[in-house]
Write an enzyme that holds these catalytic residues in place. Structure first.
Site, PDB file in Angstrom:
ATOM      1  N   GLY A  20      -3.314   8.266   6.272  1.00 14.70           N
ATOM      2  CA  GLY A  20      -1.850   8.297   6.402  1.00 14.70           C
ATOM      3  C   GLY A  20      -1.473   8.811   7.781  1.00 14.70           C
ATOM      4  N   CYS A 134      -0.459  22.627   9.866  1.00 14.27           N
ATOM      5  CA  CYS A 134      -0.213  22.588  11.316  1.00 14.27           C
ATOM      6  C   CYS A 134       0.587  23.816  11.791  1.00 14.27           C
ATOM      7  CB  CYS A 134       0.389  21.266  11.768  1.00 14.27           C
ATOM      8  SG  CYS A 134       1.673  20.652  10.712  1.00 14.27           S
ATOM      9  N   GLY A 167       4.037  12.772   5.774  1.00 13.56           N
ATOM     10  CA  GLY A 167       3.885  11.748   4.744  1.00 13.56           C
ATOM     11  C   GLY A 167       4.088  12.273   3.332  1.00 13.56           C
ATOM     12  N   PRO A 168       4.127  11.350   2.340  1.00 15.17           N
ATOM     13  CA  PRO A 168       4.337  11.743   0.939  1.00 15.17           C
ATOM     14  C   PRO A 168       3.314  12.765   0.453  1.00 15.17           C
ATOM     15  CG  PRO A 168       4.268   9.336   1.168  1.00 15.17           C
ATOM     16  CD  PRO A 168       3.998   9.907   2.516  1.00 15.17           C
ATOM     17  N   THR A 170       1.967  15.210   2.063  1.00 16.76           N
ATOM     18  CA  THR A 170       2.375  16.544   2.521  1.00 16.76           C
ATOM     19  C   THR A 170       3.546  17.034   1.671  1.00 16.76           C
ATOM     20  OG1 THR A 170       1.795  15.848   4.762  1.00 16.76           O
ATOM     21  CG2 THR A 170       3.073  17.864   4.563  1.00 16.76           C
ATOM     22  N   ARG A 171       4.517  16.160   1.437  1.00 21.50           N
ATOM     23  CA  ARG A 171       5.728  16.555   0.708  1.00 21.50           C
ATOM     24  C   ARG A 171       5.439  16.979  -0.726  1.00 21.50           C
ATOM     25  NH1 ARG A 171      10.330  14.018   3.436  1.00 21.50           N
ATOM     26  NH2 ARG A 171       9.464  13.246   5.378  1.00 21.50           N
TER      27      ARG A 171
HETATM   28  N1  NAD Z   1       1.657  15.234   8.633  1.00 20.02           N
HETATM   29  C1  NAD Z   1       1.259  16.333   9.259  1.00 20.02           C
HETATM   30  O1  NAD Z   1       1.819  16.785  10.275  1.00 20.02           O
HETATM   31  C2  NAD Z   1       0.050  17.091   8.746  1.00 20.02           C
HETATM   32  C3  NAD Z   1      -0.595  17.970   9.623  1.00 20.02           C
HETATM   33  C4  NAD Z   1      -1.703  18.674   9.155  1.00 20.02           C
HETATM   34  C5  NAD Z   1      -2.148  18.506   7.876  1.00 20.02           C
HETATM   35  N2  NAD Z   1      -1.494  17.652   7.044  1.00 20.02           N
HETATM   36  C6  NAD Z   1      -2.012  17.501   5.672  1.00 20.02           C
HETATM   37  O2  NAD Z   1      -2.763  16.298   5.628  1.00 20.02           O
HETATM   38  C7  NAD Z   1      -2.605  15.663   4.352  1.00 20.02           C
HETATM   39  C8  NAD Z   1      -2.067  14.237   4.576  1.00 20.02           C
HETATM   40  O3  NAD Z   1      -0.762  14.358   5.127  1.00 20.02           O
HETATM   41  P1  NAD Z   1       0.028  13.078   5.655  1.00 20.02           P
HETATM   42  O4  NAD Z   1       1.317  13.603   6.205  1.00 20.02           O
HETATM   43  O5  NAD Z   1      -0.886  12.297   6.518  1.00 20.02           O
HETATM   44  O6  NAD Z   1       0.296  12.304   4.286  1.00 20.02           O
HETATM   45  P2  NAD Z   1       0.328  10.716   4.009  1.00 20.02           P
HETATM   46  O7  NAD Z   1       0.952  10.566   2.674  1.00 20.02           O
HETATM   47  O8  NAD Z   1       0.933  10.015   5.181  1.00 20.02           O
HETATM   48  O9  NAD Z   1      -1.223  10.324   3.972  1.00 20.02           O
HETATM   49  C9  NAD Z   1      -2.080  10.545   2.898  1.00 20.02           C
HETATM   50  C10 NAD Z   1      -3.006   9.339   2.756  1.00 20.02           C
HETATM   51  O10 NAD Z   1      -4.028   9.674   1.831  1.00 20.02           O
HETATM   52  C11 NAD Z   1      -4.169   8.606   0.902  1.00 20.02           C
HETATM   53  N3  NAD Z   1      -4.680   9.181  -0.346  1.00 20.02           N
HETATM   54  C12 NAD Z   1      -4.023   9.924  -1.271  1.00 20.02           C
HETATM   55  N4  NAD Z   1      -4.868  10.292  -2.254  1.00 20.02           N
HETATM   56  C13 NAD Z   1      -6.082   9.758  -1.944  1.00 20.02           C
HETATM   57  C14 NAD Z   1      -7.359   9.818  -2.552  1.00 20.02           C
HETATM   58  N5  NAD Z   1      -7.558  10.478  -3.702  1.00 20.02           N
HETATM   59  N6  NAD Z   1      -8.393   9.194  -1.947  1.00 20.02           N
HETATM   60  C15 NAD Z   1      -8.222   8.522  -0.770  1.00 20.02           C
HETATM   61  N7  NAD Z   1      -7.017   8.442  -0.149  1.00 20.02           N
HETATM   62  C16 NAD Z   1      -5.969   9.060  -0.721  1.00 20.02           C
HETATM   63  C17 NAD Z   1      -2.802   7.982   0.775  1.00 20.02           C
HETATM   64  O11 NAD Z   1      -2.894   6.640   0.311  1.00 20.02           O
HETATM   65  C18 NAD Z   1      -2.288   8.092   2.214  1.00 20.02           C
HETATM   66  O12 NAD Z   1      -2.650   6.959   2.986  1.00 20.02           O
HETATM   67  C19 NAD Z   1      -1.648  16.548   3.557  1.00 20.02           C
HETATM   68  O13 NAD Z   1      -2.397  17.391   2.706  1.00 20.02           O
HETATM   69  C20 NAD Z   1      -0.943  17.381   4.611  1.00 20.02           C
HETATM   70  O14 NAD Z   1      -0.538  18.657   4.149  1.00 20.02           O
HETATM   71  C21 NAD Z   1      -0.413  16.914   7.455  1.00 20.02           C
END
Ligand code: NAD
Length: 311
Positions: A20, A134, A167-168, A170-171
């Protein structure tokens, strides 16, 4: 050296699970600065997600079978989990049983908490390294710089992130996100109490990350020492993320607090991503991907050393 050539044997195979917002940025980071790692697989459960398309464009193998595809790969030793906190809880035991190290970008807190410039070196032997959030990666080096000068009663971080960069996954886990950040301010930052506040900005184009860090030291600390320590921490962070910068000098003050009238330190930071426009400016993605890459490199070096011992 075995069936591989000497060059491949000097690299450690890695996979990104979850492609994501942050997983996609990590794929680019591993392309640009792979170190001793080779990205061999990007796996998600959503066949249509952008990150899988990006990986294919870069010539990296992809799968939509999630963790199953990763577990099948004997040539992958390190797995970056960028799915969601609840998914990582499920993945952690399976990856460990398969002998794979996990670098967890979710706020699951199942593994050892690590912030590269604060305690990563001590964590490289762990098989599940958790990178908190982050805001934690941005704020904890500053809090630690202040608490090295003297004990602190409280540390707080208020972070604004562009809504489009969050992304969803995180939310769905905002509570875990704020809880692990607060815990990190205490356990790694060294404050007695930590609090994390998150603001999502819908502004278009997406805004750069902005974080304000407040610390309440137990006793007054010298202004020059604080400014020097904060500047040194900022300079170190800039080696990791060039767009990490102070918005002004640290502000030292005295205020009424729940612990009576106390000295306070406020540090305001911008984290501007290296990309050109849109999500490229969202430094939250840069800081998370850079921290993950550094953690991966530490573990890769450990894996290579253990291979040499076996050989
Ligand atoms: N967005 C940010 O700035 C950020 C920064 C640091 C950490 N994070 C963390 O990283 C994680 C992802 O965040 P994001 O914003 O990229 O969310 P996102 O929803 O954009 O991405 C998550 C991805 O993981 C996939 N996914 C979900 N469950 C899965 C599974 N069981 N197996 C394989 N793939 C799966 C989804 O299809 C999606 O493509 C969250 O836990 C978030 O807290 C996000």
């Amino acid at each position: 050296v075995g069936p591989q050539g000497p060059e491949e044997a000097a690299l450690v195979g890695v996979a990104v699970l979850g492609a994501g917002s942050v997983g996609s940025r990590l794929v680019r980071e591993l392309r640009d600065a792979p170190g001793h790692m080779e990205l061999r697989l990007v796996s998600d459960v959503d066949a249509g997600c952008d990150g899988l398309g990006l990986a294919r464009e870069l010539g990296v193998e992809t799968s939509s079978s999630g963790v199953e595809a990763v577990l099948e790969r004997a040539d992958v030793a390190i797995v970056f989990d960028a799915t969601s906190a609840s998914a990582h809880v499920e993945h952690a035991g399976r990856l460990r049983a398969a002998g794979k190290a996990a670098i967890d970008l979710t706020p699951s807190a199942t593994g050892a908490l690590a912030v590269p410039l604060v305690n990563l070196a001590e964590r490289a032997r762990e098989d599940d390294i958790n990178l908190l959030s982050c805001p934690a990666q941005v704020a904890i080096p500053i809090v630690r710089a202040v608490t090295r000068l003297g004990p602190a009663l409280y540390a707080e971080t208020v972070s604004t992130l562009a809504s489009a960069s969050v992304g969803p996954a995180t939310r769905r886990h905002i509570d875990e996100f704020t809880a692990v950040t607060a815990r990190g301010l205490e356990e790694l930052g060294g404050a007695e109490h930590g609090k994390s506040i998150l603001i999502l900005s819908p502004a278009e184009p997406p805004v750069a990350m902005r974080t304000t860090v407040y610390v309440v030291p137990e006793v007054a600390v010298g202004e020059q020492e604080v400014v020097g320590a904060v500047r040194a921490a900022v300079a170190e962070m800039q080696r990791l993320v060039p767009g990490y910068r102070l918005r002004g000098e640290p502000v030292l003050d005295e205020k009424d607090t729940p612990w009576g009238r106390r000295p306070t330190v406020a540090v305001s930071l911008d984290v501007v991503g290296a990309g050109d426009a849109g999500l490229g400016r969202c430094g939250n993605l840069d800081v998370a991907a850079a921290a993950a890459r550094l953690a991966g490199e530490e573990v890769a070096l450990r894996v290579l050393r253990s291979r040499q011992v076996v050989a």
